[in-house]
Design an enzyme around this catalytic site. Sequence first.
Site, PDB file in Angstrom:
ATOM      1  N   LYS A 126     -19.150   4.373   5.923  1.00 13.31           N
ATOM      2  CA  LYS A 126     -19.332   3.062   5.407  1.00 13.31           C
ATOM      3  C   LYS A 126     -19.780   3.401   3.677  1.00 13.31           C
ATOM      4  CE  LYS A 126     -18.029   0.225   7.984  1.00 13.31           C
ATOM      5  NZ  LYS A 126     -17.051   1.215   8.310  1.00 13.31           N
ATOM      6  N   HIS A 175     -28.748  25.323  11.012  1.00 14.38           N
ATOM      7  CA  HIS A 175     -27.388  26.304  10.989  1.00 14.38           C
ATOM      8  C   HIS A 175     -26.545  26.084   9.930  1.00 14.38           C
ATOM      9  CE1 HIS A 175     -28.775  27.292  15.075  1.00 14.38           C
ATOM     10  NE2 HIS A 175     -29.107  26.039  15.391  1.00 14.38           N
ATOM     11  N   TRP A 235       0.868  -1.163  -0.076  1.00 10.18           N
ATOM     12  CA  TRP A 235      -0.124  -0.114   0.096  1.00 10.18           C
ATOM     13  C   TRP A 235       0.893   1.003   0.038  1.00 10.18           C
ATOM     14  CZ3 TRP A 235      -1.040   4.295   3.077  1.00 10.18           C
ATOM     15  CH2 TRP A 235      -2.349   4.860   2.902  1.00 10.18           C
TER      16      TRP A 235
END
Length: 605
Positions: free
Chosen positions: A486, A505, A75
Amino acid sequence: MCGIVGYIGKRDVAPLLLEGLQRLEYRGYDSAGIVVTSPKAAGLKMVKAKGRVRDLEARVPARFKGTTGIAHTRWATHGAPSDENAHPHMSADHKVAVVHNGIIDNAADLRRKLEADGVEFLSETDTEVLVHLIARSEAVKLEDKVRETLRVIEGTYGIAVMHADFPERIVVARNGSPVVLGIGEKEMFVASDIAALVTHTRQIVTLDDGEMATLKADDFRTYTTEGTRTTSEPTTVEWEAASYDMGGHDTYMHKEIHEQAEAVDRVLRGRIDDRFSTVHLGGLNLDARDARAVRRVKILGCGTSYHAGQIGAQMIEELARIPADAEPASEFRYRNAVVDPDTLYIAVSQSGETYDVLAAVQELKRKGARVLGIVNVVGSAIAREADGGMYVHAGPEVCVVSTKCFTNTCVAFALLALHLGRTRDLSVRDGKRIIEGLRKLPAQIAEMLEQEEDVKKLAAQYADARSMLFIGRVRGYPVAREASLKLKEVSYIHAEAYPASELKHGPLALIEPALPTVAIVPDDDLLEKNRAAMEEIKARSGQILAVAHQEQEKADHTIVVPKNEDELDPILMGIPLQLLAYHTALALGRDIDKPRNLAKSVTVE
């Protein structure tokens, strides 16, 4: 983050290593490589390939024989995925080969010095620095060459080293990245995860930080990086090879979602004490006097573990009436937090090796804090570093995105909250109520999973969305955050979670027909408040998918979830949203078990 596997013995090594890489591919899958040798070989032979392990396997020639070897699935951290950047890395004279997990922090400085001495680098990786330093060492023994190199290294590593002049051994070392030895019959294994070992042996030794080992076919020895011998007795792992198979499912994610009823039953088994309406958690190493002395609880985790911690903090506040909150461990360790001796710190990690969480634990321990660990992997680094804790017993989780471990971690927090509550002021009646709710969970999870076809149809309707909003109040907000994560992880659809109370808000500006909203609507004292939030969305022509305990009039679609106790409802409400993410990703043709840019166990910063 990456995967390491090695073997020394009498068997043909290449098929063993390729099988091990397949089992470790969830830890990294942008490139892979393999090096082999044998006592009779002329040197080291190497094959590397950008892409998946299957791409490497296609390149391995038929006559690629050896009895010793190391392999790696990557990776990327330093350098883009490529053949050149794939591990193993080898010295110019083809004598030294190294596989490495972790990050060398001072690699740039070391690289400049080596280049000034005439060393030519073939990759962009930090790992290649290790290879050249070992190759240039004048030490006589391989162990001393490696030890000498590690003295100048700053950063994290789990490494395995081979040398053509020492074909009868593999030398490994660990600092911040897992290294596990597998003890066989006249053969030895090494890996970064027991997943690569359990097919061949269940006898393992887990190295500690600052520890090295030498593997030979019929022996192993462990020692510190300073050379002092250490004593490491093998332990037996509880997981079997079959635990890592798909078991008839098309993906690991699907299998692991469907394992949750059984997994929750496991985490509860043997822990409930009906006599006193509490639970047995002996591994906490926290007696009643210590528990009563706790004035605050701080939970640390990353990603899904952080969201489980948020749910856990709410349960601890509700049941034990102790102020509790959760924080990303990756932020906590950098903000020079005030460490209070009356605060109980809880570190959460599926792998037990998550680097940011582990580093936070080590900093807390340095400052004298009491730290508990909630992890899934027995003998992992956090489990060993913590003062006590709980195993969540979810079983192996191979898919990169966490499902069953998230659910089991939430249940573990419910057990902890009940334990702390009954030690303090929670009544016997409420203790019984929570225990009854916990016992209902496995059957209720199974009931929800029977709705999969209905969720699949909903996913097909929402799969074209470019973005989705997830909302919830109080108990529902962490569920919304985890569901949002997810969906992002596995489908690549942008998703954002927001407290339902905060809609007016700012986020209401986003509402339009093209932005679906998933609303978490438990049947609790905030039900009418949640319905008011859905009214606001419908008034602006927004689509709503509600996850609720009863049909919601204002929602376009409702997923009905079985009702449990209010405090435990968040555990159940996350299950159908896992299925929603799964089937949305399936409809979009995503690589569900191996999402782009992600890997399973984050052992680097």
